[in-house]
Write an enzyme that holds these catalytic residues in place. Structure first.
Site, PDB file in Angstrom:
ATOM      1  N   GLU A   1      29.989  48.485  38.533  1.00 35.79           N
ATOM      2  CA  GLU A   1      29.976  47.991  39.806  1.00 35.79           C
ATOM      3  C   GLU A   1      30.267  49.119  40.863  1.00 35.79           C
ATOM      4  OE1 GLU A   1      33.134  45.014  39.701  1.00 35.79           O
ATOM      5  OE2 GLU A   1      32.910  44.780  37.831  1.00 35.79           O
TER       6      GLU A   1
ATOM      7  N   SER B   1      36.273  44.906  41.163  1.00 33.22           N
ATOM      8  CA  SER B   1      36.604  43.719  41.710  1.00 33.22           C
ATOM      9  C   SER B   1      38.130  43.440  41.824  1.00 33.22           C
ATOM     10  CB  SER B   1      36.105  42.386  41.220  1.00 33.22           C
ATOM     11  OG  SER B   1      36.223  42.491  39.840  1.00 33.22           O
TER      12      SER B   1
HETATM   13  C1  LIG Z   1      31.637  37.611  41.768  1.00 34.38           C
HETATM   14  C2  LIG Z   1      30.837  38.675  40.802  1.00 34.38           C
HETATM   15  C3  LIG Z   1      29.668  38.359  40.102  1.00 34.38           C
HETATM   16  C4  LIG Z   1      29.174  36.843  40.135  1.00 34.38           C
HETATM   17  O1  LIG Z   1      28.463  36.599  41.184  1.00 34.38           O
HETATM   18  P1  LIG Z   1      28.259  34.897  41.724  1.00 34.38           P
HETATM   19  O2  LIG Z   1      27.223  34.892  42.376  1.00 34.38           O
HETATM   20  O3  LIG Z   1      29.589  34.513  42.029  1.00 34.38           O
HETATM   21  O4  LIG Z   1      27.932  34.214  40.301  1.00 34.38           O
HETATM   22  C5  LIG Z   1      28.955  39.500  39.535  1.00 34.38           C
HETATM   23  N1  LIG Z   1      29.494  40.393  39.408  1.00 34.38           N
HETATM   24  C6  LIG Z   1      30.596  40.957  40.181  1.00 34.38           C
HETATM   25  C7  LIG Z   1      31.068  42.275  40.320  1.00 34.38           C
HETATM   26  C8  LIG Z   1      31.361  40.203  40.875  1.00 34.38           C
HETATM   27  O5  LIG Z   1      32.332  40.440  41.562  1.00 34.38           O
END
Ligand SMILES: *Cc1c(COP(=O)(O)O)cnc(C)c1O
Length: 379
Positions: free
Chosen positions: A171, A175
């Site tokens: 990422e 998150s």
């Molecule tokens: C929120 C999130 C997702 C999922 O995305 P949605 O559109 O909510 O399904 C994927 N990867 C990360 C790192 C996220 O934080």
């Protein structure tokens, strides 16, 4: 021997979750509190003028509330095509492909692209959707130590030669702790290991970083080095859906093989049109990004002043508490002061690191933010 009834078994399994303090409930978001738990980072859900401008210019098929089929049947609407054309142009890329959600994107992309001699290296703290994608891909994989690109390099030195290609997944903004990957250092790996394929999930970066809001890769000047850049639309973009920025041949492979793309109804045109509308407005939202950045830095600084570690480099700011019960009490205390913030407990985070997770929004009034800082400093 007669087996236990399904419902009895579920009951006892849920009871075990309760005993471990890991039972999940669907919370009802309280009204009238300052919401510090949403992903609406730019505060667009409260921007009525933006929404009304969108509705006022909405025409023809873009008004439809359903696409009524998969993209491969009749769901390849003008709205979907226009969004993808805009995305590819904005990112300066060959192609873009839109999905129904980030979860669909991450669970489907990798299984559609791996071959018999693919290896995956993924950050240990990668989002569950990426982990599910890796599992579904069924190829050899290692999870490297969180944000430790030295560890990635070691693994590449040892294994890259044995595989046709090595997908390195991370990422850009994590998150849970709001820390960031050094995307330039990641991109540099490609110079030493030419069979590396970079896969970066910008779920928390899109809208918040970069000169025109395209994400951390734009800010760090490495857009051209990322092979698969996944953006999601349900967070800062205040919409729904996701996309990947990639080469044309990758897009075609996904259209042919990606199951969560093929076997689902495409997003409604009105939703795709709104995403496109917000994306086109993003370059003009630099002031919101500056404000968001400033709020994140000031909150992290206030937390560090209390002697706590805080690795945040973004709008996501963790406030480490430790015990599960203490974290729940702290959330209650913030709530009493008018702030909605949720405790994050194991197993979502490691045992003993229960925390509050502040998720800031650019439209947070200075007065409320000042009270938040006071609470953090003085309890
Ligand atoms: C929120 C999130 C997702 C999922 O995305 P949605 O559109 O909510 O399904 C994927 N990867 C990360 C790192 C996220 O934080």
């Amino acid at each position: 021997m007669k087996g236990m009834d399904l419902y009895e078994r579920l009951d006892s399994e849920l009871e075990a979750l309760r005993e471990r303090g890991a039972y999940r409930r669907l919370p009802v978001t309280p009204e009238g509190l300052c919401n510090l738990s949403s992903n609406d980072y730019l505060g667009l859900s409260r921007d009525e003028a933006l929404r009304e401008t969108f509705y006022a210019q909405l025409q023809g098929e873009d008004r439809l509330l359903s696409s009524a089929s998969s993209r491969l049947l009749t769901g390849n609407t003008a709205a979907a095509r226009a969004l993808e054309a805009d995305l590819a142009e904005m990112y300066g890329a060959e192609a873009a492909l839109a999905f129904d959600s980030g979860y669909h994107a991450n669970t489907g992309i990798l299984p559609a692209l791996v071959g018999p001699r693919s290896l995956v290296l993924a950050d240990r703290l990668s989002h569950a959707s990426m982990i599910d994608g890796i599992r579904a891909a069924g190829c050899k994989f290692f999870r490297y130590r969180h944000n430790d690109l030295g560890h990635v390099r070691q693994l590449l030195e040892r294994h890259a030669g044995e595989y046709d290609e090595v997908f390195v997944m991370t990422e850009s903004v994590f998150s849970m702790d709001g820390d960031r990957t050094d995307l330039r250092a990641l991109a540099a790996l490609k110079r030493d290991f030419p069979n590396v394929v970079l896969y970066v999930d910008e779920a928390h970066g899109v809208g918040c970083f970069g000169e025109t809001g395209l994400g951390c890769a734009q800010e760090e000047g490495v857009l051209q080095d990322i092979d698969l850049l996944v953006g999601t639309c349900g967070k800062a973009l205040c919409s729904m859906g996701a996309y990947v920025i990639c080469r044309q041949v990758v897009r075609e492979a996904l259209v042919n093989r990606m199951r969560p793309f093929i076997f689902t109804t495409a997003l409604p045109p009105i939703n795709l049109a709104w995403t496109r509308f917000v994306l086109r407005a993003l370059p003009g939202m630099a002031a919101r990004r500056v404000r968001l950045r400033e709020l994140g830095q000031r909150l992290a600084e206030a937390i560090r002043e209390t002697g706590r570690e805080c690795v945040s480099e973004s709008q996501i700011v963790p406030f480490l508490i430790g015990g599960n019960e203490a974290a729940a009490q702290a959330a209650e205390q913030f709530r009493a002061a008018g702030f909605h913030v949720l405790p994050i407990r194991p197993p979502t985070v490691p045992e003993g690191t229960a925390r509050l997770r502040f998720s800031l929004t650019a439209d947070l009034p200075e007065e409320a933010f000042g009270r938040l800082l006071d609470l953090v400093r003085h309890g």
